[in-house]
Design a protein around this motif. Structure first.
Motif, PDB file in Angstrom:
ATOM      1  N   SER A  34       0.937  -1.287   0.112  1.00 17.29           N
ATOM      2  CA  SER A  34      -0.354   0.258   0.104  1.00 17.29           C
ATOM      3  C   SER A  34       0.648   0.782  -0.251  1.00 17.29           C
ATOM      4  N   GLU A  35       2.513   0.934   0.834  1.00 12.84           N
ATOM      5  CA  GLU A  35       2.813   2.353   0.712  1.00 12.84           C
ATOM      6  C   GLU A  35       3.426   2.542  -0.528  1.00 12.84           C
ATOM      7  N   ALA A  36       3.900   1.851  -0.994  1.00 11.84           N
ATOM      8  CA  ALA A  36       4.649   0.762  -2.673  1.00 11.84           C
ATOM      9  C   ALA A  36       3.946   1.626  -3.378  1.00 11.84           C
ATOM     10  N   HIS A 175      -3.113 -11.665  -7.866  1.00 11.83           N
ATOM     11  CA  HIS A 175      -3.175 -10.396  -7.471  1.00 11.83           C
ATOM     12  C   HIS A 175      -2.115  -9.401  -6.873  1.00 11.83           C
ATOM     13  N   CYS A 176      -1.590 -10.232  -5.894  1.00 15.03           N
ATOM     14  CA  CYS A 176      -1.248  -9.319  -5.036  1.00 15.03           C
ATOM     15  C   CYS A 176       0.856  -9.913  -5.071  1.00 15.03           C
ATOM     16  N   ARG A 177       0.372 -10.663  -6.631  1.00 15.74           N
ATOM     17  CA  ARG A 177       1.948 -10.436  -6.363  1.00 15.74           C
ATOM     18  C   ARG A 177       2.509  -9.951  -7.471  1.00 15.74           C
ATOM     19  N   TYR A 178       1.412  -9.595  -8.322  1.00  9.73           N
ATOM     20  CA  TYR A 178       0.886  -9.444  -9.499  1.00  9.73           C
ATOM     21  C   TYR A 178       1.800  -7.879  -9.136  1.00  9.73           C
ATOM     22  N   VAL A 179       0.770  -7.559  -8.583  1.00  3.18           N
ATOM     23  CA  VAL A 179       0.580  -6.074  -8.336  1.00  3.18           C
ATOM     24  C   VAL A 179       1.623  -5.703  -7.873  1.00  3.18           C
ATOM     25  N   ALA A 180       2.252  -6.536  -6.851  1.00  2.00           N
ATOM     26  CA  ALA A 180       3.486  -5.955  -6.425  1.00  2.00           C
ATOM     27  C   ALA A 180       4.580  -5.276  -7.440  1.00  2.00           C
ATOM     28  N   LEU A 201      -4.985  -0.328  -8.109  1.00  2.00           N
ATOM     29  CA  LEU A 201      -3.388  -0.991  -7.376  1.00  2.00           C
ATOM     30  C   LEU A 201      -4.068  -0.548  -6.210  1.00  2.00           C
ATOM     31  N   ARG A 202      -4.565  -0.285  -5.763  1.00  2.00           N
ATOM     32  CA  ARG A 202      -4.736   1.046  -3.850  1.00  2.00           C
ATOM     33  C   ARG A 202      -5.820  -0.183  -3.764  1.00  2.00           C
ATOM     34  N   GLU A 203      -7.054  -1.184  -4.563  1.00  2.00           N
ATOM     35  CA  GLU A 203      -8.374  -1.530  -4.780  1.00  2.00           C
ATOM     36  C   GLU A 203      -7.037  -2.743  -4.244  1.00  2.00           C
ATOM     37  N   VAL A 213       6.772  -4.906  -1.117  1.00  2.00           N
ATOM     38  CA  VAL A 213       7.272  -4.241  -2.016  1.00  2.00           C
ATOM     39  C   VAL A 213       9.205  -3.837  -1.939  1.00  2.00           C
ATOM     40  N   THR A 214      10.521  -5.021  -2.736  1.00  2.00           N
ATOM     41  CA  THR A 214      10.786  -4.150  -2.979  1.00  2.00           C
ATOM     42  C   THR A 214      11.348  -3.876  -4.048  1.00  2.00           C
TER      43      THR A 214
END
Length: 220
Positions: A34-36, A175-180, A201-203, A213-214
């Protein structure tokens, strides 16, 4: 097979490998997803003047001495069971896990190498102002494990040049992985995001409280 399971399930932490070329702009940074997303610079996208040929790919790859181009090197790197490498870097055998659609692939010819952020989308988001050298580096970026992804040709062509506001992988549990990985790539290359993209992305990020996210920014 354990490697495949780990890749398929996608750990909550996103790992980006050290960069060889282009050079690092600063040390890697890790943030909650979320911060990224909040750190993405907003911008208005424009495809004016876009030409896929402005991004030279596939070049001689990270190891020019191996006789393989970037595409082949990514296939070898991401193979669950390594293929045999013949003359002119012809790959035979091997197996791959296409995480977008959760499909096993047993022939290199059945795979595309997806630019996580498509070339056209990167153009829209800032690459139009880059030098040809930086665009080539982007199009062949093996310095981050998530920049180039071996997936089924079908899923890659379904995605085409769409951003997450228009397309997400058919396998909802990735989806979490993909968006990250999408956000990491945009932050790594200082690419902007438009309002519709950021809203999605926020959703997605709201449903991924443990995802991090690194990313390591590049200078070129």
């Amino acid at each position: 097979m354990l490697k495949a399971v780990l890749r398929g399930l996608a750990a909550a932490s996103l790992i980006v490998l050290p960069l060889t070329v282009p050079a690092s702009a600063s040390a890697a940074e890790t943030l909650p997803l979320s911060e990224a997303v909040a750190g993405l610079p907003l911008g208005t996208e424009s495809r004016d003047g876009y030409d896929r040929d402005a991004f030279r790919h596939w070049n001689a790859g990270a190891n020019p001495s191996d006789g393989c181009n970037t595409r082949a090197e990514v296939l070898m790197s991401e193979a669950v069971e390594p293929p045999a490498v013949g003359s002119s870097c012809r790959l035979t055998g091997g197996s791959w896990w296409s995480y977008y659609d959760q499909v096993w692939v047993t022939s290199a010819s059945g795979l595309d190498i997806d630019h996580m952020v498509p070339l056209a989308e990167s153009w829209d988001s800032g690459a139009s102002a880059w030098t040809a050298q930086r665009r080539e580096a982007y199009a062949n970026d093996q310095g981050a494990a998530t920049s180039l992804v071996a997936v089924t040709a079908r899923s890659n062509r379904s995605k085409a040049d769409q951003d997450p506001a228009q397309w997400l992988p058919p396998a909802a549990d990735v989806h979490c992985r993909y968006v990250a990985e999408w956000v990491a790539t945009k932050l790594r290359w200082s690419l902007t995001a438009d309002e519709a993209e950021v809203a999605v992305l926020r959703e997605v990020a709201a449903g991924c409280p443990d995802q991090t996210v690194t990313y390591e920014p590049v200078a070129y």
